[in-house]
Design an enzyme around this catalytic site. Structure first.
Site, PDB file in Angstrom:
ATOM      1  N   GLY A  74       0.801  -1.216   0.000  1.00 54.63           N
ATOM      2  CA  GLY A  74       0.000   0.000   0.000  1.00 54.63           C
ATOM      3  C   GLY A  74       0.834   1.266   0.000  1.00 54.63           C
ATOM      4  CG  ASN A 163      -4.568   3.374  10.420  1.00 49.58           C
ATOM      5  OD1 ASN A 163      -4.882   4.468   9.946  1.00 49.58           O
ATOM      6  ND2 ASN A 163      -3.500   3.214  11.178  1.00 49.58           N
ATOM      7  CD  GLN A 191      -6.360  -0.938   8.176  1.00 45.24           C
ATOM      8  OE1 GLN A 191      -7.171  -1.803   8.459  1.00 45.24           O
ATOM      9  NE2 GLN A 191      -5.085  -1.029   8.533  1.00 45.24           N
ATOM     10  CB  SER A 211      -1.581  -3.561   1.571  1.00 50.33           C
ATOM     11  OG  SER A 211      -0.392  -4.202   1.977  1.00 50.33           O
ATOM     12  CG  HIS A 213       0.306  -6.986   5.091  1.00 50.29           C
ATOM     13  ND1 HIS A 213       0.181  -6.673   6.429  1.00 50.29           N
ATOM     14  CD2 HIS A 213       0.649  -5.831   4.467  1.00 50.29           C
ATOM     15  CE1 HIS A 213       0.444  -5.388   6.600  1.00 50.29           C
ATOM     16  NE2 HIS A 213       0.722  -4.852   5.442  1.00 50.29           N
ATOM     17  CB  THR A 249      11.587  -9.476 -11.971  1.00 48.46           C
ATOM     18  OG1 THR A 249      12.588  -9.230 -12.960  1.00 48.46           O
ATOM     19  CG2 THR A 249      10.981 -10.853 -12.202  1.00 48.46           C
ATOM     20  CB  CYS A 336       4.247   4.882  23.820  1.00 52.33           C
ATOM     21  SG  CYS A 336       2.699   5.747  24.129  1.00 52.33           S
TER      22      CYS A 336
END
Length: 401
Positions: A74, A163, A191, A211, A213, A249, A336
């Site tokens: 993405g 997200n 998302q 994306s 994954h 490729t 954080c």
């Protein structure tokens, strides 16, 4: 990893587990080791894999196979649109004076870093960028958007769904407003796909990013949808792959896996219903059984799998680590680092205080999440919150001794 523990995954907005259909297909896909650009026998099977995956992804989002460009993910797709369009409008021959005047770009204050940093890069090159604010529910300020759109706007880029909070944005309406000014429209749909149906024709967008994954496939493979007739400069120069739109490729294994899950897109409407019921059940129990909890953007239309919780008086990162010990993987709304806490820019842009942002927890369900797992998570969360609040109270008491 302690194999005796049972692990439960509640962080599907970060990444998703690889589905069994992909795992079963991988051995055969891995045998297609040839270069898809080769015209001899070694390239035929890889070329067929690319063709089949391109058609499967196109069918899934209601596009033409020729409008599908495979990328590494993405972030690359997002950068290709933003940087590629800016470069095209700066360097391409035969542009009209009206096109050359389009140096204005728009996005929101709650975008993914791959959009925010790409926009900052365009600003360093001379582009003018406006950032559309959102309210505390994450809703876009459409009056600001309308007021700042102009005949100089080249591109508007707005994510399909946030997200962190799951907030869904009015992409179709915003695309229509952009087109009325002659501007192009891009949506970061990373998302969205896999959690809600995505129809690029219905949305009317010019570009969309995806994306693998994020919808049960492998990392390292993504998709850029680019409507026929739109032109952007290549981000990666090289050979003639992807119809000269993305050199290098092709990742045959990743693209083939993406094609496998794209063929499962017909399941999404059913999953939307199931996940919505499960999320609502989880939120209802949490709100009734744990005190001082609020759902961020709970009053807006959201992804069916996403809950952003603010648990007053409990540090989000500490909650995350405590739940991890109990075998539950979640995410914190605050990015954080030890000794230098920086609350989530998204939550701050929505108007949450630093304390609220640091007390946030994101829970994102997946296709295989069960009610039994949700019940176990809620019980674990109750124990963690009670213990941490007790520790905080004791520390507060000791300060007054």
């Amino acid at each position: 990893m302690n194999q005796s523990r049972v692990f439960h995954y509640f962080d599907h907005n970060a990444t998703t587990p690889v589905c069994k259909e992909v795992l079963e297909a991988l051995p055969e896909l891995a045998q297609a080791w040839g270069n898809p650009s080769s015209i001899h026998w070694g390239g035929r099977m890889p070329k067929n894999i690319l063709r089949d995956a391109r058609k499967a992804m196109a069918d899934a989002i209601h596009a033409s196979p020729l409008e599908i460009v495979f990328t590494s993910g993405g972030s690359e797709a997002n950068n290709t649109v933003l940087k590629g369009l800016f470069d095209y409008y700066q360097t391409a021959q035969f542009l009209t004076p009206e096109q050359r005047r389009r140096t204005h770009y728009m996005t929101t204050t709650v975008e993914h870093p791959s959009i925010m940093k790409a926009m900052q890069h365009l600003q360093s090159l001379g582009a003018r960028v406006d950032y559309i604010p959102v309210n505390r529910q994450g809703e876009i300020d459409l009056q600001f958007y309308q007021a700042h759109l102009s005949e100089e706007t080249a591109l508007v880029s707005v994510m399909m769904a946030n997200n962190e909070t799951g907030t869904l944005f009015p992409i179709k309406r915003m695309a229509e407003m952009a087109h009325a000014k002659g501007a192009l429209f891009h949506t970061d749909a990373v998302q969205g796909f896999g959690k809600i149906p995505v129809d690029v024709q219905e949305l009317g967008v010019d570009f969309a990013s995806f994306s693998g994954h994020k919808f049960y496939s492998l990392k390292g493979t993504g998709v850029l949808y680019t409507r026929k007739g739109n032109n952007v400069s290549s981000l990666i120069h090289g050979g003639g792959q992807e119809r000269h739109r993305r050199g290098g490729t092709e990742n045959t294994l990743g693209i083939g896996a993406l094609g496998v899950v794209a063929k499962r897109a017909s399941l999404i409407p059913q999953k939307v219903e199931t996940l919505t019921k499960l999320r609502d059940y989880m939120e209802k129990r949490i709100l009734s059984e744990i005190e001082e909890v609020t759902i961020t953007a709970g009053e807006t239309e959201r992804l069916p799998n996403t809950s952003s919780l603010v648990l007053n008086g409990v540090d989000g990162e500490t909650m995350l680590m405590s739940l991890d010990i109990k075998g539950y993987a979640v995410s914190t709304g605050a990015a954080c680092s030890s000794g230098n806490p920086e609350p989530s820019p998204v939550l701050l842009a929505m108007g949450l205080t630093r304390a609220e942002a640091q007390n946030s927890l994101r829970v994102s369900l997946g296709w295989d999440t069960t009610q039994e797992e949700v019940d176990g998570f809620i019980e674990a969360l109750k124990v963690v919150v009670a213990r941490l609040r007790s520790l905080n109270n004791n520390e507060g008491d000791s300060c007054h001794v």
